[in-house]
Write a protein that holds these residues in place. Structure first.
Motif, PDB file in Angstrom:
ATOM      1  N   THR A 387       0.816  -1.220   0.000  1.00  0.00           N
ATOM      2  CA  THR A 387       0.000   0.000   0.000  1.00  0.00           C
ATOM      3  C   THR A 387       0.844   1.262   0.000  1.00  0.00           C
ATOM      4  OG1 THR A 387      -1.841  -1.116   1.084  1.00  0.00           O
ATOM      5  CG2 THR A 387      -1.750   1.282   1.266  1.00  0.00           C
ATOM      6  N   ASN A 388       1.800   1.349   0.956  1.00  0.00           N
ATOM      7  CA  ASN A 388       2.580   2.581   1.064  1.00  0.00           C
ATOM      8  C   ASN A 388       3.382   2.866  -0.201  1.00  0.00           C
ATOM      9  OD1 ASN A 388       1.731   3.363   3.594  1.00  0.00           O
ATOM     10  ND2 ASN A 388       3.278   2.137   4.643  1.00  0.00           N
ATOM     11  N   VAL A 389       3.980   1.823  -0.793  1.00  0.00           N
ATOM     12  CA  VAL A 389       4.788   2.015  -2.001  1.00  0.00           C
ATOM     13  C   VAL A 389       3.900   2.439  -3.169  1.00  0.00           C
ATOM     14  CG1 VAL A 389       6.299   0.877  -3.666  1.00  0.00           C
ATOM     15  CG2 VAL A 389       6.513   0.369  -1.223  1.00  0.00           C
ATOM     16  N   PHE A 390       2.759   1.766  -3.320  1.00  0.00           N
ATOM     17  CA  PHE A 390       1.865   2.085  -4.436  1.00  0.00           C
ATOM     18  C   PHE A 390       1.352   3.528  -4.331  1.00  0.00           C
ATOM     19  CE2 PHE A 390      -2.298   2.296  -6.444  1.00  0.00           C
ATOM     20  CZ  PHE A 390      -2.039   1.762  -7.700  1.00  0.00           C
ATOM     21  N   CYS A 391       0.944   3.929  -3.121  1.00  0.00           N
ATOM     22  CA  CYS A 391       0.382   5.271  -2.942  1.00  0.00           C
ATOM     23  C   CYS A 391       1.443   6.348  -3.122  1.00  0.00           C
ATOM     24  CB  CYS A 391      -0.258   5.400  -1.558  1.00  0.00           C
ATOM     25  SG  CYS A 391      -1.750   4.414  -1.344  1.00  0.00           S
ATOM     26  N   SER A 392       2.593   6.178  -2.486  1.00  0.00           N
ATOM     27  CA  SER A 392       3.598   7.241  -2.482  1.00  0.00           C
ATOM     28  C   SER A 392       4.340   7.357  -3.798  1.00  0.00           C
ATOM     29  CB  SER A 392       4.588   7.012  -1.333  1.00  0.00           C
ATOM     30  OG  SER A 392       5.238   5.757  -1.492  1.00  0.00           O
ATOM     31  N   GLN A 393       4.634   6.216  -4.486  1.00  0.00           N
ATOM     32  CA  GLN A 393       5.491   6.253  -5.662  1.00  0.00           C
ATOM     33  C   GLN A 393       4.722   6.201  -6.976  1.00  0.00           C
ATOM     34  OE1 GLN A 393       8.700   3.447  -5.466  1.00  0.00           O
ATOM     35  NE2 GLN A 393       9.169   3.879  -3.320  1.00  0.00           N
ATOM     36  N   MET A 394       3.535   5.597  -6.980  1.00  0.00           N
ATOM     37  CA  MET A 394       2.792   5.460  -8.238  1.00  0.00           C
ATOM     38  C   MET A 394       1.548   6.338  -8.277  1.00  0.00           C
ATOM     39  SD  MET A 394       3.448   1.432  -8.740  1.00  0.00           S
ATOM     40  CE  MET A 394       4.159   1.314  -7.109  1.00  0.00           C
ATOM     41  N   LEU A 395       0.690   6.179  -7.292  1.00  0.00           N
ATOM     42  CA  LEU A 395      -0.568   6.921  -7.321  1.00  0.00           C
ATOM     43  C   LEU A 395      -0.351   8.419  -7.152  1.00  0.00           C
ATOM     44  CD1 LEU A 395      -3.533   6.318  -7.677  1.00  0.00           C
ATOM     45  CD2 LEU A 395      -3.789   6.165  -5.205  1.00  0.00           C
ATOM     46  N   CYS A 396       0.731   8.799  -6.458  1.00  0.00           N
ATOM     47  CA  CYS A 396       1.022  10.219  -6.249  1.00  0.00           C
ATOM     48  C   CYS A 396       2.049  10.765  -7.238  1.00  0.00           C
ATOM     49  CB  CYS A 396       1.505  10.459  -4.815  1.00  0.00           C
ATOM     50  SG  CYS A 396       0.225  10.174  -3.576  1.00  0.00           S
ATOM     51  N   ALA A 397       2.440   9.985  -8.226  1.00  0.00           N
ATOM     52  CA  ALA A 397       3.345  10.478  -9.262  1.00  0.00           C
ATOM     53  C   ALA A 397       2.635  11.557 -10.079  1.00  0.00           C
ATOM     54  CB  ALA A 397       3.790   9.336 -10.166  1.00  0.00           C
ATOM     55  N   GLU A 398       3.358  12.614 -10.423  1.00  0.00           N
ATOM     56  CA  GLU A 398       2.736  13.754 -11.089  1.00  0.00           C
ATOM     57  C   GLU A 398       2.107  13.360 -12.421  1.00  0.00           C
ATOM     58  OE1 GLU A 398       5.232  17.121 -11.471  1.00  0.00           O
ATOM     59  OE2 GLU A 398       5.614  17.331  -9.313  1.00  0.00           O
ATOM     60  N   SER A 399       2.760  12.468 -13.155  1.00  0.00           N
ATOM     61  CA  SER A 399       2.223  12.064 -14.457  1.00  0.00           C
ATOM     62  C   SER A 399       0.903  11.313 -14.290  1.00  0.00           C
ATOM     63  CB  SER A 399       3.240  11.182 -15.191  1.00  0.00           C
ATOM     64  OG  SER A 399       3.570  10.038 -14.404  1.00  0.00           O
ATOM     65  N   ILE A 400       0.839  10.434 -13.272  1.00  0.00           N
ATOM     66  CA  ILE A 400      -0.390   9.679 -13.025  1.00  0.00           C
ATOM     67  C   ILE A 400      -1.493  10.616 -12.544  1.00  0.00           C
ATOM     68  CG2 ILE A 400      -1.423   7.839 -11.657  1.00  0.00           C
ATOM     69  CD1 ILE A 400       0.527   6.816 -13.742  1.00  0.00           C
ATOM     70  N   VAL A 401      -1.158  11.516 -11.631  1.00  0.00           N
ATOM     71  CA  VAL A 401      -2.159  12.451 -11.091  1.00  0.00           C
ATOM     72  C   VAL A 401      -2.730  13.310 -12.209  1.00  0.00           C
ATOM     73  CG1 VAL A 401      -2.483  14.446  -9.577  1.00  0.00           C
ATOM     74  CG2 VAL A 401      -1.145  12.498  -8.785  1.00  0.00           C
ATOM     75  N   SER A 402      -1.861  13.821 -13.092  1.00  0.00           N
ATOM     76  CA  SER A 402      -2.316  14.673 -14.193  1.00  0.00           C
ATOM     77  C   SER A 402      -3.208  13.898 -15.160  1.00  0.00           C
ATOM     78  CB  SER A 402      -1.099  15.244 -14.923  1.00  0.00           C
ATOM     79  OG  SER A 402      -1.495  15.997 -16.048  1.00  0.00           O
ATOM     80  N   TYR A 403      -2.796  12.664 -15.509  1.00  0.00           N
ATOM     81  CA  TYR A 403      -3.572  11.877 -16.466  1.00  0.00           C
ATOM     82  C   TYR A 403      -4.946  11.508 -15.895  1.00  0.00           C
ATOM     83  CZ  TYR A 403      -4.334   8.663 -20.360  1.00  0.00           C
ATOM     84  OH  TYR A 403      -4.831   8.050 -21.477  1.00  0.00           O
ATOM     85  N   LEU A 404      -4.982  11.154 -14.620  1.00  0.00           N
ATOM     86  CA  LEU A 404      -6.256  10.799 -13.993  1.00  0.00           C
ATOM     87  C   LEU A 404      -7.190  12.005 -13.920  1.00  0.00           C
ATOM     88  CD1 LEU A 404      -5.119   8.484 -11.036  1.00  0.00           C
ATOM     89  CD2 LEU A 404      -6.405   7.808 -13.058  1.00  0.00           C
ATOM     90  N   SER A 405      -6.658  13.171 -13.569  1.00  0.00           N
ATOM     91  CA  SER A 405      -7.509  14.348 -13.423  1.00  0.00           C
ATOM     92  C   SER A 405      -8.116  14.788 -14.752  1.00  0.00           C
ATOM     93  CB  SER A 405      -6.713  15.496 -12.801  1.00  0.00           C
ATOM     94  OG  SER A 405      -5.653  15.885 -13.654  1.00  0.00           O
ATOM     95  N   GLN A 406      -7.394  14.540 -15.879  1.00  0.00           N
ATOM     96  CA  GLN A 406      -7.894  14.964 -17.183  1.00  0.00           C
ATOM     97  C   GLN A 406      -8.905  13.992 -17.769  1.00  0.00           C
ATOM     98  OE1 GLN A 406      -4.568  15.664 -19.775  1.00  0.00           O
ATOM     99  NE2 GLN A 406      -3.603  17.161 -18.398  1.00  0.00           N
ATOM    100  N   ASN A 407      -8.763  12.710 -17.483  1.00  0.00           N
ATOM    101  CA  ASN A 407      -9.538  11.700 -18.213  1.00  0.00           C
ATOM    102  C   ASN A 407     -10.419  10.821 -17.338  1.00  0.00           C
ATOM    103  OD1 ASN A 407      -8.159  12.138 -20.937  1.00  0.00           O
ATOM    104  ND2 ASN A 407      -6.395  11.605 -19.656  1.00  0.00           N
TER     105      ASN A 407
END
Length: 650
Positions: A387-407
């Motif tokens: 959980t901690n690794v997925f949230c901190s390194q993947m789900l909170c990555a700027e590229s992922i956050v930007s892509y999710l917010s747009q689509n």
């Protein structure tokens, strides 16, 4: 479990009974008695001889003696500004004595202090103000009540008022004093409407509300409570002018920008919860908390080692749950989830949708085809090592956050607690079917967190992808983009179908509109003709009725006239000669003792009612119809003879 509305009522009743005006202190006392109103009141108000008055039929109830052996001593309470004795379980009910209430009433540049018992009515306050301000009660509007406008017959006790109150008087029917331009401007502002643009901070939703200038700040906050479910005492505001220091102040004098003013509201942490945490931390080491560690958000604040705290792992104490186990609604649960996620992993994270899963479906799928998005459901599990690794390194990555917010519309849920897990599986079974629910049910803890990609279709919702926590940023991005390609192809088909359907509907709508306009034109002509005929008939009927009514009045007056006295009568006689507007003369003899009203009735019986004509004398010229009709002809000097003439009133 008491609801928020129940607690608001209990708090108001407790303050009214005990006279405690400090809200924080009142909440503390109620929290220590588990919101038991009777127990809290008995703990604050000393009793005599254990005998109290009952609410039921005026009976007296003898309170049971307290046995120290059967009741363990309560934990020491935190220091407070008011002393109170420990509360014992009891069903005793306090006989409430009348309270004295202080009112400071403001009217223009004056302040009037009024002191009354709470058994008095609002009308009695107005009576006192009438004598003090020299303003009739009927012209007086008494404003500033916490509950909105009240009737004059309202008993003060029923309003649950604090001891000190501020009110103000409005007199919209009275002109402002010419010497005070400020009072005139205030009166004008009271008649204006203010547009308040209020942003709900947690859900990022905007409300446009119209209020009159005479509305109070308290009324605004109560309306916001109805919209956001944030109680007034938990509302945290930004944007009020510095002059808005009192909730009883009306908007016209609060300094708001006219015609629009922007405000922001959010939910503040409950003072009672904060005090509960400090009480839990300061109690004896042997006391056991039922909060599952909720009150120990950071064990380091209390000087506790990283090893063991009261025999429990410090990590369990240090980490608050992502979501309450028994939240009343999904929106509140998501608010806590977002706040806790930000505190753990920072502010750079996907924007989680605040609301129910059904509301997320509405936002993502049930809009125009061009505005639709994919729905991403993030399933969290605190006991998974990923959980901690997925949230901190993947789900909170700027590229992922930007892509999710747009689509995507991103919705989240915490499966750590069994109750929340069961609740989500029920929702999953209802919306996606038993196969998807069974897939999630069979997932092991170490396979979490999960990321579900959902696409809305015409008849059902399709799960495009289930992404497990053991992935990388690049792989996560690739799978999101693959889902987006499938969605884009489907969206283009939906847009084409929607455009064709709208084109057909537009043609049909134009045809229907043309046909409707044609029918309306025909109907308007027919109705206009019917109205004209009906109006002519109505006017004719009115004319006939008026003529019949006038004739009936004339006949009744003619019959009611006393007989004309004979010439040889011994009593004094007055002979009147009356000229009509057409030049004819009406002549008649009257007794000098006859009242002037008889002359008016005689003239009316000849078709000249006194409300349409006035009777004038020549020398001196005067309007006889303005004289007292109860005086005799002798008294008004229409004796022994007089010539009068009739003139139509303007």
């Amino acid at each position: 479990m008491t609801s928020n509305m129940d607690r608001e009522m209990i708090l108001a009743d407790f303050q009214a009974c005990t006279g405690i005006e400090n809200i924080d202190e009142a909440i503390t006392l109620l929290e220590q008695n588990n919101w038991d109103l009777v127990a809290a009141i008995n703990g604050v108000i000393p009793q005599e001889n254990g005998i109290l008055q009952s609410d039921y039929g005026g009976e007296t109830i003898s309170g049971p003696a307290f046995d120290p052996a059967s009741h363990p001593a309560p934990a020491p309470a935190p220091s407070s500004s008011s002393a109170f004795r420990p509360v014992m379980p009891s069903r005793q009910i306090v006989e409430r004595q009348p309270r004295m209430l202080d009112f400071r009433v403001e009217y223009r540049d004056r302040n009037v202090d009024v002191v009354l018992e709470d058994s008095c009515t609002v009308g009695e306050i107005k009576q006192i103000l009438e004598s003090e301000l020299q303003i009739p009660m009927s012209k007086m509007l008494l404003k500033g009540w916490k509950t909105g406008d009240v009737e004059d017959s309202t008993v003060l006790k029923s309003l649950h008022l604090p001891k000190n109150n501020s009110l103000y008087v409005l007199t919209p029917d009275l002109p402002p004093p010419s010497s005070s331009s400020h009072a005139g401007a205030l009166q004008e502002s009271l008649n204006q409407n203010f547009m308040l643009i209020i942003t709900h901070r947690e859900v990022q939703r905007e409300y446009n509300l119209n209020f009159s200038g005479s509305s109070t700040i308290q009324e605004v906050k109560r309306n916001v409570y109805d919209l956001t479910s944030i109680p007034v005492r938990h509302q945290l505001w930004e944007g009020w002018p510095t002059s808005a220091t009192d909730d009883s102040m009306c908007l016209a004098e609060s300094g708001l920008s006219y015609p629009c003013h922007r405000l922001t509201v959010g939910r503040r942490s409950s003072p009672a919860q904060t005090r509960e945490q400090s009480e839990e931390q300061s109690t004896d080491v042997h006391m056991v908390s039922d909060s599952d560690g909720d009150d120990f958000e950071d064990a380091s604040e209390f000087g506790v080692d990283d090893g063991e705290v009261f025999g429990m792992a410090s990590s369990a104490l240090r980490k608050s749950p992502m979501m309450p186990e028994n939240a009343e609604n999904e929106g509140d649960a998501l608010l806590q989830f977002t706040a806790e996620f930000s505190s753990r992993y920072g502010d750079c994270h996907p924007v989680f949708f605040i609301g129910s899963l059904e509301a997320a479906f509405q936002e993502a799928f049930y809009v125009k085809a061009r505005d639709r998005k994919l729905l991403a459901i993030y399933l969290h599990h605190d006991e998974s090592v990923l959980t901690n690794v997925f949230c901190s390194q993947m789900l909170c990555a700027e590229s992922i956050v930007s892509y999710l917010s747009q689509n995507f519309i991103t919705w989240a849920w915490d499966l750590t607690k069994d109750a929340n897990r069961a609740r989500f599986l029920t929702m999953c079974n209802r919306h996606f079917g038993s196969v998807v629910a069974q897939t999630i049910r069979t997932q092991k803890t170490d396979q979490f967190p999960l990321f579900l990609i959902i696409m809305g279709k015409r008849s059902s919702n399709e799960v495009l992808n289930v992404i497990q926590g053991n992935t990388t940023v690049d792989e996560l991005m690739m799978r999101l983009m693959a889902a987006m390609e499938i969605f884009t192809a489907q969206q283009q088909e939906d847009i084409k179908d929607e455009d064709e359907r709208e084109a057909r509907e537009n043609v049909k709508r134009e045809q229907d509109e043309a046909y409707r306009l044609s029918l309306e034109a025909d109907r308007a002509k027919r109705e206009a003709h019917e109205r004209e005929m009906a109006e002519q008939f109505r006017l004719e009927q009115i004319r006939k009725e008026q003529e019949e009514e006038r004739e009936a009045i004339r006949l009744s007056l003619e019959q009611a006239l006393p007989p004309e006295p004979k010439e040889e009568i011994a009593e004094p006689v007055s002979k009147l000669r009356i000229r009509t507007p057409s030049g004819e003369f009406l002549e008649r003899r009257f007794l000098a003792s006859n009242k002037l009203q008889i002359v008016f009735d005689f003239v009316a019986s000849k078709g000249f009612p006194w409300d349409e004509f006035k009777l004038l004398s020549t020398f001196p010229r005067r309007d006889v119809t303005q004289l007292d009709p109860n005086k005799s002809l002798l008294e008004v000097k229409l004796f022994p003879q007089e010539t009068l003439f009739l003139e139509a009133k303007e």
